[in-house]
Enzyme design. Sequence first.
Site, PDB file in Angstrom:
ATOM      1  CB  SER A  53      -0.834   0.057   1.188  1.00  0.00           C
ATOM      2  OG  SER A  53      -2.047  -0.808   1.035  1.00  0.00           O
ATOM      3  CE  LYS A  56      -4.708   1.847  -0.474  1.00  0.00           C
ATOM      4  NZ  LYS A  56      -3.990   0.714  -0.239  1.00  0.00           N
ATOM      5  CB  SER A 117      -4.282   1.682   3.770  1.00  0.00           C
ATOM      6  OG  SER A 117      -3.348   1.514   2.955  1.00  0.00           O
TER       7      SER A 117
END
Length: 430
Positions: A53, A56, A117
């Site tokens: 993640s 992101k 997230s």
Amino acid sequence: MIPLLMVSMFAPMSQASAETDLGLTVDAAILIDAESGKILYEQNADTSLGIASMTKMMTEYLLLDAIKEGTVSWDQEYRVTEYTYKVSQDRALSNVPLRADGTYTIRELYEAMVIYSANAATIAIAETIAGTETEFLKLMNAKAEELGLEGYKFVNSSGLNNVNLYGMHPTGTGAEDENVMPAKSVAKLAYHLLKDHPEVLETSKIAKKTFREGTDDAIEMSNWNFMLPGLVFEYAGVDGLKTGTTNFAGHCFTGTAERNGTRLIAVVMKAVDSKGVGSYEARFDATAKLFDYGFSQFTKQELVPADYVIEDQKTIPVTKGKEDSVGIATKEDLSFMIKSSDKDAYTTKLVLDEKELEAEVKEGTVVGKLVVERKEGADYGFIDGTELSVDVVTTSDVERAGAVSLFFQGVGNFFGNLWGSVTGFVGGLF
């Protein structure tokens, strides 16, 4: 073109300190100064690894670019697609569930992405910007190239393994592919994100927030960055930036903290504990070690002052001018983060672009650079590959000589060259 002229000035130097072993149990790590991009520490930072993640950060970057450009607005509404609906219902992943018939503002989705997230919310943002996640990958790759990232591969916008995307992963990517990038490129992405969009910290520092507060869909979002104030691994000064966890990538984290006007960025990848087991605690412990090292061992120091006159090269020759030379000095100071004990471990080298100048010469003309080099030991340089140097410029004007003066200069040069030839010839006879 006259070859570059190099003049070295060596001051007495102490032996460079050996690099500290921080004892990090990670596959890769890097620590940089967020202001200058100076790399303070790195460990296996050029090897491409799973980033989960931390991906992101790129989606955040592209959204904030779009907001700034006016192509997307915070109150713009997104209508849920089959893709984002299915992914959002998987609570085994980090998600805020989205209604199949629902609409959500970009601000709501952005906060869910940055704080919690949320994966489906991230895909929704990608679809908003580019129409489809497949098209969004093109934007991710273009931005990565613009930033000079290396060793990266993007297969989706969220950082999940494609196997978790219910067969709707972007066209052209593998069913079990996952995003990868070296720690150095992750740090460079974070560095530019904070430079171009520092407002991201206003959201990334939020420890807890309710998604759709006051509605039947309200969900408490707890930030996965447990180093934030009030959370279990609190570290003074931390206000971002992005965690990442998958089976492939392990436990990763891009953290940033500010103390006394100094901001650091740390990246750890696939962190494990002393028994080799990955965990949230392991990644935050590794990050804390990096921050402790940076804040305790490094200070911003001036290695070269502005208007510095090099002792062995105070001037540069000038032809066809009213003066036969012009003073030179550094244009500005050169300061960066180094170990407090290492200021004397550096030396300077003057590199001139040309051996002489031809009048007319203007004050402030760049004639070369003063390069700072570490005499011994490693210096990691800057995250953007910037050279440790400062421009050297002329300190005054030199007007071009008049016609008469130039004539006599020419005559003098002629006889000077002639005399040199004669003496060379005569000397050769003996």
